[in-house]
Design a protein around this motif. Structure first.
Motif, PDB file in Angstrom:
ATOM      1  N   HIS A   1      56.501 -99.964 -53.120  1.00 31.34           N
ATOM      2  CA  HIS A   1      55.973-101.328 -52.534  1.00 31.34           C
ATOM      3  C   HIS A   1      56.885-102.198 -53.436  1.00 31.34           C
ATOM      4  O   HIS A   1      57.251-102.269 -54.478  1.00 31.34           O
ATOM      5  CB  HIS A   1      54.518-101.590 -52.957  1.00 31.34           C
ATOM      6  CG  HIS A   1      53.749-101.016 -51.792  1.00 31.34           C
ATOM      7  ND1 HIS A   1      53.644 -99.312 -51.923  1.00 31.34           N
ATOM      8  CD2 HIS A   1      53.202-101.313 -50.771  1.00 31.34           C
ATOM      9  CE1 HIS A   1      52.756 -99.281 -50.714  1.00 31.34           C
ATOM     10  NE2 HIS A   1      52.371-100.212 -50.382  1.00 31.34           N
TER      11      HIS A   1
ATOM     12  N   GLN B   1      50.719-106.295 -44.920  1.00 32.73           N
ATOM     13  CA  GLN B   1      50.788-106.015 -46.146  1.00 32.73           C
ATOM     14  C   GLN B   1      49.291-105.913 -46.784  1.00 32.73           C
ATOM     15  O   GLN B   1      48.377-106.268 -46.374  1.00 32.73           O
ATOM     16  CB  GLN B   1      51.642-107.139 -46.881  1.00 32.73           C
ATOM     17  CG  GLN B   1      53.081-107.048 -46.784  1.00 32.73           C
ATOM     18  CD  GLN B   1      53.461-108.040 -45.753  1.00 32.73           C
ATOM     19  OE1 GLN B   1      52.508-108.186 -45.030  1.00 32.73           O
ATOM     20  NE2 GLN B   1      54.627-108.525 -45.766  1.00 32.73           N
TER      21      GLN B   1
ATOM     22  N   ASP C   1      54.928-102.573 -48.204  1.00 35.49           N
ATOM     23  CA  ASP C   1      55.311-100.870 -48.397  1.00 35.49           C
ATOM     24  C   ASP C   1      56.912-101.112 -47.833  1.00 35.49           C
ATOM     25  O   ASP C   1      57.234-101.545 -46.775  1.00 35.49           O
ATOM     26  CB  ASP C   1      54.626-100.450 -47.137  1.00 35.49           C
ATOM     27  CG  ASP C   1      54.861 -98.963 -47.354  1.00 35.49           C
ATOM     28  OD1 ASP C   1      55.913 -98.304 -47.672  1.00 35.49           O
ATOM     29  OD2 ASP C   1      53.796 -97.999 -47.042  1.00 35.49           O
TER      30      ASP C   1
END
Ligand code: ADP
Length: 494
Positions: free
Chosen positions: A233, A164, A255
């Motif tokens: 996201h 991430q 995501d």
């Protein structure tokens, strides 16, 4: 307590009296050796030392005292008959806690010096204590700082290793760390990724969060800077709390674009599936009503009814295929697609499948070339399902030129048998060919003209894979397609 060291008891007595008169506690020793023993055992604020003593004299005692760390700073007043060599006395007494009084002792002078040195001793002690406390404090802070640094390094390392985008911010919100993924979405570490104009503004949401002190969780599309695309996201920011206060914030952007795409596909699939299921049902209902009416009016009963029954049958077959595909998909998903494998001849299976197809598609010219006279080890029903799917697709996607051929060929030094179904239909654009066997995939350009769920080829690929086979297609847009699948020939082919 003050220690008086003198070999004459009467001297000790008179000094003791003077000191006690000024409220000092007093101890005494008659020899240097005795004094050293006491000094080691007790703690004295001041030592009054007679220089001239039999045995160990005052200087020797002083020299010994300077050697002990415990007593090296204890002030000394020498009592001496003559003026003492100060240079010697000062040796080892850098603290300055040294003085002398000449005999006969003048009580006022002595008291003045005792008080000064005693005060000096008390101050030094207090100073030492403060120094010790300060040192301990510094040590504690240093250690806490080192621990914090280590913790931060660990946190940064962890944040650097995750897939991430991650960041940490101070309690007031100013960013202190961002990991490498950050820079795919932001030109520098101080600017938050840009959100889609239709989505909530990230900075505003964060400001609200910093103010309220509550964690944040929001879905937002952010712009990937180099590709200039927005990807969805999940932004999550949590406070790090120490002693009931927020000391920092740790945030991640995960995501979820692909999840969103799957969700979209699923919604689309559900809408197509319900439509696909409803259409044949509506037709069946209509044919049943027509059939009912022809029974009522009794005209041309057998001809009419057999026509409607035939059409109903076609729609029921469609429904059956749809539901079977849906069941297969759920079995594949849960890993429960079972195969009843045995050795069987492929040729009769190919011929019977072609026969079935011919019966329901009189307008198509279906030919077979080559021979499939080999044995394979597998589930014959499932292999028939694959061939049937290839053939029904070839028919479905060939609205104009109604010619289909099945080519049987042995390849790879006799180790594989390949069946290729060739049509002259709409074909598949080159760039779409790689995705055809994916779940739910349908070529967009033709999806409105032809009904379907995009499941058949995916199920075929699963079946062929589970038989250690190969599959694929050769096709040009508008020039028809050649879908093939190959299976290992069973070694003991007889
Ligand atoms: P469906 O036909 O139900 O959509 P399939 O999984 O059988 O699902 O096929 C997936 C897609 O592949 C189809 O939507 C179609 O776009 C394309 N396709 C399959 N077979 C052919 C063919 N013979 N000619 C052209 N396109 C085909």
């Amino acid at each position: 307590m003050i220690l008086i060291v003198d070999d004459k008891a009467e001297n000790i007595f008179s000094l003791k009296k003077i000191l006690e008169l000024h409220n000092f506690e007093v101890d005494s020793a008659l020899t240097g050796e005795d004094a050293l023993k006491k000094i080691l055992k007790n703690s004295y604020a001041l030592i009054i030392l007679d220089v001239q003593m039999p045995g160990m004299d005052g200087f020797e005692v002083a020299e010994a005292i300077t050697g002990y760390s415990k007593t090296k700073d204890t002030p000394i007043i020498f009592l001496s008959a003559v003026n003492t060599d100060k240079r010697f006395i000062a040796k080892g007494y850098a603290s300055g806690g040294i003085d002398y009084v000449t005999k006969p002792v003048d009580p006022d002078v002595l008291m003045l010096k005792v008080k000064t040195l005693h005060r000096l001793y008390e101050q030094t002690r207090a100073l030492n204590k403060t120094q010790l406390a300060l040192r301990a404090e510094i040590e504690y802070r240093k250690q806490a700082q080192a621990e914090l640094k280590e913790k931060m390094q660990e946190l940064h390392l962890t944040l650097e290793s995750i897939p991430q985008i991650a960041f940490t911010a101070q309690s007031n919100g100013s960013i202190e760390f961002v990991n490498q993924h950050w820079f795919d979405y932001s030109p520098n570490e101080k600017i938050f990724p840009e959100s889609h104009p239709d989505d909530p503004n990230i900075q505003q949401s964060l400001n609200r969060m910093y103010k309220d002190g509550t964690p944040l969780k929001m879905e937002v599309r952010i712009r990937r800077i180099y590709e200039d695309v927005y990807r969805c996201h999940l932004l999550r920011v949590l406070p790090v709390i120490e002693n009931d206060t927020i000391v920092k914030w740790v945030g991640t952007f995960t995501d979820i674009e692909e999840q969103k795409e799957v969700e979209r596909k699923k919604d689309e699939f559900l809408s197509i599936a319900s439509h696909e299921l409803k259409t044949p049902l509506t037709s069946i209902k209509a044919y049943m009503q027509l059939l009912e009416r022809s029974f009522e009016s009794n005209i041309n009963l057998s001809e009419e009814s057999s026509k409607y029954l035939q059409r109903t049958q076609i729609q029921l077959d469609k429904l059956h295929k749809l539901i079977a595909d849906l069941l297969d998909i759920s079995k594949i998903e849960s890993g429960k697609l079972k195969f009843n494998k045995k050795i069987f001849s492929l040729e009769p299976l190919v011929d019977s499948t072609i026969d079935i197809i011919r019966q329901t598609n009189h307008d198509f010219k279906i030919t077979k070339t080559g021979s499939a006279d080999v044995k394979v080890f597998g589930d014959d029903m499932r292999i028939e399902q694959v061939l049937m799917n290839y053939l029904t697709n070839a028919i479905k996607y060939s609205p104009e030129r109604k010619e289909i051929s099945i080519e049987c060929s042995v390849i790879d030094n006799g180790s594989m048998i390949c069946l290729t179904v060739k049509d002259h239909g709409v074909g598949v654009p080159r760039e779409k060919q790689g995705s055809l066997f994916n779940k739910f995939y349908r070529v967009e350009e033709t999806s409105h003209r032809f009904q379907g769920l995009g499941l058949g080829l995916y199920i075929c690929s699963e079946i062929i894979n589970r038989h250690d086979g190969k599959f694929g297609l050769k096709s040009s847009d508008g020039e028809g397609s050649s879908f093939y699948f190959c299976l290992p020939i069973h070694k003991n082919n007889n």
